[in-house]
Enzyme design. Sequence first.
Site, PDB file in Angstrom:
ATOM      1  N   ILE A 130      48.302  40.667  42.194  1.00 37.38           N
ATOM      2  CA  ILE A 130      47.657  39.328  41.258  1.00 37.38           C
ATOM      3  C   ILE A 130      48.604  39.369  40.013  1.00 37.38           C
ATOM      4  O   ILE A 130      48.718  38.385  39.765  1.00 37.38           O
ATOM      5  CB  ILE A 130      46.039  39.749  41.142  1.00 37.38           C
ATOM      6  CG1 ILE A 130      45.470  39.813  42.138  1.00 37.38           C
ATOM      7  CG2 ILE A 130      45.750  38.631  39.889  1.00 37.38           C
ATOM      8  CD1 ILE A 130      43.938  39.739  41.662  1.00 37.38           C
ATOM      9  N   TYR A 131      49.040  40.041  39.395  1.00 43.99           N
ATOM     10  CA  TYR A 131      49.493  40.811  38.404  1.00 43.99           C
ATOM     11  C   TYR A 131      51.067  39.963  39.108  1.00 43.99           C
ATOM     12  O   TYR A 131      52.140  39.014  37.993  1.00 43.99           O
ATOM     13  CB  TYR A 131      49.678  41.676  37.859  1.00 43.99           C
ATOM     14  CG  TYR A 131      51.455  42.215  36.838  1.00 43.99           C
ATOM     15  CD1 TYR A 131      50.273  41.756  35.143  1.00 43.99           C
ATOM     16  CD2 TYR A 131      51.667  42.738  36.697  1.00 43.99           C
ATOM     17  CE1 TYR A 131      51.355  41.935  34.320  1.00 43.99           C
ATOM     18  CE2 TYR A 131      52.347  42.869  35.734  1.00 43.99           C
ATOM     19  CZ  TYR A 131      52.218  42.274  34.984  1.00 43.99           C
ATOM     20  OH  TYR A 131      53.349  42.364  32.952  1.00 43.99           O
ATOM     21  N   SER A 132      51.560  40.232  39.725  1.00 42.71           N
ATOM     22  CA  SER A 132      53.254  40.313  40.589  1.00 42.71           C
ATOM     23  C   SER A 132      53.211  38.389  40.901  1.00 42.71           C
ATOM     24  O   SER A 132      53.731  37.944  40.889  1.00 42.71           O
ATOM     25  CB  SER A 132      52.953  40.547  41.848  1.00 42.71           C
ATOM     26  OG  SER A 132      53.444  42.329  41.455  1.00 42.71           O
ATOM     27  N   THR A 134      51.129  36.703  39.262  1.00 42.98           N
ATOM     28  CA  THR A 134      51.244  35.110  38.261  1.00 42.98           C
ATOM     29  C   THR A 134      51.981  35.732  37.070  1.00 42.98           C
ATOM     30  O   THR A 134      52.896  34.487  36.877  1.00 42.98           O
ATOM     31  CB  THR A 134      49.832  36.101  36.861  1.00 42.98           C
ATOM     32  OG1 THR A 134      50.473  37.290  36.343  1.00 42.98           O
ATOM     33  CG2 THR A 134      48.491  36.122  37.769  1.00 42.98           C
TER      34      THR A 134
END
Length: 224
Positions: A130-132, A134
């Site tokens: 998810i972080y990647s 975003t």
Amino acid sequence: MRRAIVTGGASGLGAATAARLRSEGIEVITVDLSDTADEVLDITDESAIAALADRIGPVDIVINSAGIVGPNVSLVETDSDQWRRTFEVNVVGTVGMMRAFIPGMVERGWGRIVNFASMAGKDGNPNLSIYSATKAAVIALTKSAGKELATTGVIVNAIAPAVIATPMNDSTAPDVLAHITSLIPMKRVGEASEVAELVAWLASDKVSFSTGAVYDISGGRATY
């Protein structure tokens, strides 16, 4: 005197950036959920951003540092609410700040926007899907906005740090942190002050022919 607004400015990279900009004589307004910020604000709240813009007036520099890591789990263990929440902060919040302050910059013919992406947005970190995703979105957003504003005097660039010693990484799982640190050829994590130096340069008059670009600060990890 130029004015800057720094989201996530109460700690970590945002606080280091705010201090560095103030050392240049720039008036800095920090925005954060923490009550130690100049303006306590949730950047996912569009009406609150609009009210902030009305209240503080013209801003010349916007530093979009606010962000969350999201869950440290495999892709199949994530759920849609986690995806929505992380995108709301890391992407939609950044967009909201840009929409609020770009028109005034364009009107005055000068502006600097620095968006915080991550090496995760280029390489993709395992168990941080998810972080990647975003941060990949922030990179594409920066490139698009940079092209849109290229003839206005408003410059939009992004930075892509590797692991930096900040409170946000205190919550990163130790095995994940060890893995992403091992990818750095310099074999160390970066310091917040090192990142702030790059941001200050990108927020200055010294940069005039670069927009829609991504500046790595990764101890040699970056391969493109």
